[in-house]
Design a protein around this motif. Structure first.
Motif, short mmCIF file in Angstrom:
data_model
loop_
_atom_site.label_atom_id
_atom_site.label_comp_id
_atom_site.label_asym_id
_atom_site.label_seq_id
_atom_site.Cartn_x
_atom_site.Cartn_y
_atom_site.Cartn_z
N SER A 90 0.81 -1.22 0.00
CA SER A 90 0.00 0.00 0.00
C SER A 90 0.85 1.27 0.00
N LEU A 91 2.14 1.13 0.25
CA LEU A 91 3.03 2.28 0.33
C LEU A 91 3.26 2.85 -1.07
N ASP A 92 3.10 4.15 -1.22
CA ASP A 92 3.29 4.81 -2.52
C ASP A 92 4.69 4.52 -3.06
N ASP A 93 4.78 4.37 -4.39
CA ASP A 93 6.06 4.04 -5.02
C ASP A 93 7.15 5.05 -4.69
N ARG A 94 6.77 6.34 -4.60
CA ARG A 94 7.77 7.37 -4.31
C ARG A 94 8.31 7.26 -2.90
N VAL A 95 7.44 6.85 -1.97
CA VAL A 95 7.90 6.63 -0.59
C VAL A 95 8.80 5.39 -0.55
N GLN A 96 8.41 4.35 -1.28
CA GLN A 96 9.22 3.13 -1.32
C GLN A 96 10.61 3.42 -1.87
N GLN A 97 10.70 4.25 -2.90
CA GLN A 97 12.02 4.58 -3.48
C GLN A 97 12.91 5.24 -2.44
N ARG B 234 16.63 5.25 17.95
CA ARG B 234 16.63 3.93 17.30
C ARG B 234 15.22 3.55 16.84
N SER B 235 14.23 3.79 17.70
CA SER B 235 12.85 3.43 17.34
C SER B 235 12.36 4.26 16.16
N SER B 236 12.81 5.53 16.10
CA SER B 236 12.42 6.37 14.96
C SER B 236 12.99 5.80 13.67
N TRP B 237 14.26 5.41 13.68
CA TRP B 237 14.87 4.85 12.47
C TRP B 237 14.22 3.53 12.09
N GLU B 238 13.79 2.75 13.08
CA GLU B 238 13.07 1.51 12.76
C GLU B 238 11.80 1.82 11.98
N ARG B 239 11.09 2.86 12.41
CA ARG B 239 9.85 3.23 11.70
C ARG B 239 10.16 3.78 10.31
N TYR B 240 11.19 4.63 10.21
CA TYR B 240 11.53 5.22 8.92
C TYR B 240 11.94 4.15 7.91
N LEU B 241 12.73 3.19 8.36
CA LEU B 241 13.29 2.19 7.45
C LEU B 241 12.33 1.05 7.13
N ASN B 242 11.21 1.02 7.81
CA ASN B 242 10.19 0.01 7.52
C ASN B 242 8.92 0.61 6.94
N GLY B 243 9.00 1.91 6.59
CA GLY B 243 7.87 2.54 5.93
C GLY B 243 6.70 2.85 6.82
N LYS B 244 6.91 2.83 8.14
CA LYS B 244 5.82 3.11 9.07
C LYS B 244 5.67 4.60 9.36
N GLU C 145 11.47 14.97 -1.29
CA GLU C 145 10.44 15.94 -1.67
C GLU C 145 9.25 15.23 -2.32
N LEU C 146 9.54 14.28 -3.22
CA LEU C 146 8.47 13.54 -3.88
C LEU C 146 7.73 12.64 -2.89
N ALA C 147 8.49 11.97 -2.01
CA ALA C 147 7.88 11.08 -1.02
C ALA C 147 7.00 11.85 -0.05
N GLN C 148 7.45 13.04 0.34
CA GLN C 148 6.67 13.86 1.28
C GLN C 148 5.33 14.27 0.68
N GLU C 149 5.35 14.62 -0.59
CA GLU C 149 4.10 14.98 -1.27
C GLU C 149 3.14 13.80 -1.28
N ALA C 150 3.66 12.60 -1.61
CA ALA C 150 2.82 11.41 -1.65
C ALA C 150 2.29 11.06 -0.26
N TRP C 151 3.15 11.21 0.75
CA TRP C 151 2.77 10.87 2.13
C TRP C 151 1.64 11.79 2.61
N ARG C 152 1.75 13.08 2.30
CA ARG C 152 0.72 14.02 2.72
C ARG C 152 -0.62 13.71 2.06
N ARG C 153 -0.57 13.30 0.80
CA ARG C 153 -1.80 12.94 0.12
C ARG C 153 -2.46 11.73 0.78
N GLU C 154 -1.63 10.76 1.17
CA GLU C 154 -2.16 9.57 1.84
C GLU C 154 -2.80 9.96 3.17
N GLU C 155 -2.18 10.89 3.90
CA GLU C 155 -2.73 11.32 5.18
C GLU C 155 -4.08 12.00 5.00
#
Length: 247
Positions: free
Chosen positions: A14-21, A48-58, A85-95
């Protein structure tokens, strides 16, 4: 490249392609640096917990976290920041989409407000339809099939093959007929590169042969364009450079 990402968990479909990249590139930086999550936390200022979330797309890594990871791993951050920049735009749209879907379940007050929400959605839908109808060549940019590129078939590099450029202005934007993108980050050969090369030549910056390959001459032409436009002269084509090419 020698970067092993097979040990990482698969990212949600379900994660946007731009976020996955972006996440994939962050994972590769971590692997290349040899840092543990604890070491990353101590060197970047993000837990450490923040990086776990960032690196797992959470959760989406903040821009500053991306810059810090690039710094501690010795990587050049420009391309990463374009991806962010592209991922942030996609993430905001999902939110926004998630909030809109949850709105009717937030109690009686939300239910009373539902008609306004429905009206807003209808108006937004009409606006989107209008934008799609007005889009040059009916292309859908980077979020769907680009009919400008589709009309030329699948891109395949052929040594010595170049393409003609017939740049036109449609709805206030310049297009050469090979791609309608305004956000693609260029690197791999393809129609987006052909489009950029045509627009560079039209603007007076010679990219060399219009062959769809993002080579050194094209990169130098991009840098000259960026310098004239007051952008960072990194030679990378992202959303800001496309804005200059299209206008």
């Amino acid at each position: 490249m020698g970067w092993n990402v097979s040990r990482w968990k698969a990212l949600p479909d379900s994660l946007d392609d731009r976020v996955q990249q972006l996440v994939v590139q962050l994972r590769r930086l971590k692997d290349r640096s040899g840092l543990s999550l604890s070491s990353m936390a101590s060197k970047t200022g993000y837990s450490r917990s923040s990086w776990e979330r960032y690196l797992n797309g959470k959760a989406l890594a903040p821009r500053e976290a991306v810059e810090e990871l690039a710094r501690v791993s010795g990587a050049e951050p420009t391309r990463l920041l374009v991806l962010h920049e592209l991922a942030q735009e996609a993430w905001r749209r999902e939110e926004v989409t998630a909030e809109a879907a949850a709105a009717p379940t937030r109690g009686a007050g939300a239910r009373r407000a539902a008609p306004i929400g429905v009206l807003t959605a209808v108006l937004l839908g009409a606006l989107v339809v209008g934008l799609l109808v007005a889009a040059p060549w009916s292309g859908h940019g980077d979020s769907g099939k680009d009919t400008a590129a589709t009309a030329h078939g699948v891109y395949a590099y052929k040594p010595g093959k170049t393409y003609p450029c017939a740049v036109e202005r449609k709805n206030g934007q310049l297009y050469a007929g090979y791609s309608t993108t305004r956000t693609a980050v260029l690197g791999q050969p393809g129609w987006d590169v052909v489009e950029a090369q045509c627009l560079l030549r039209y603007s007076g910056f010679d990219p060399g042969g219009v062959d769809g390959v993002y080579g050194e001459m094209t990169r130098r032409a991009v840098k000259r364009l960026q310098e004239k436009a007051g952008l960072a002269t990194d030679g990378l084509v992202g959303p800001q450079t496309w804005k200059v090419l299209r206008r």
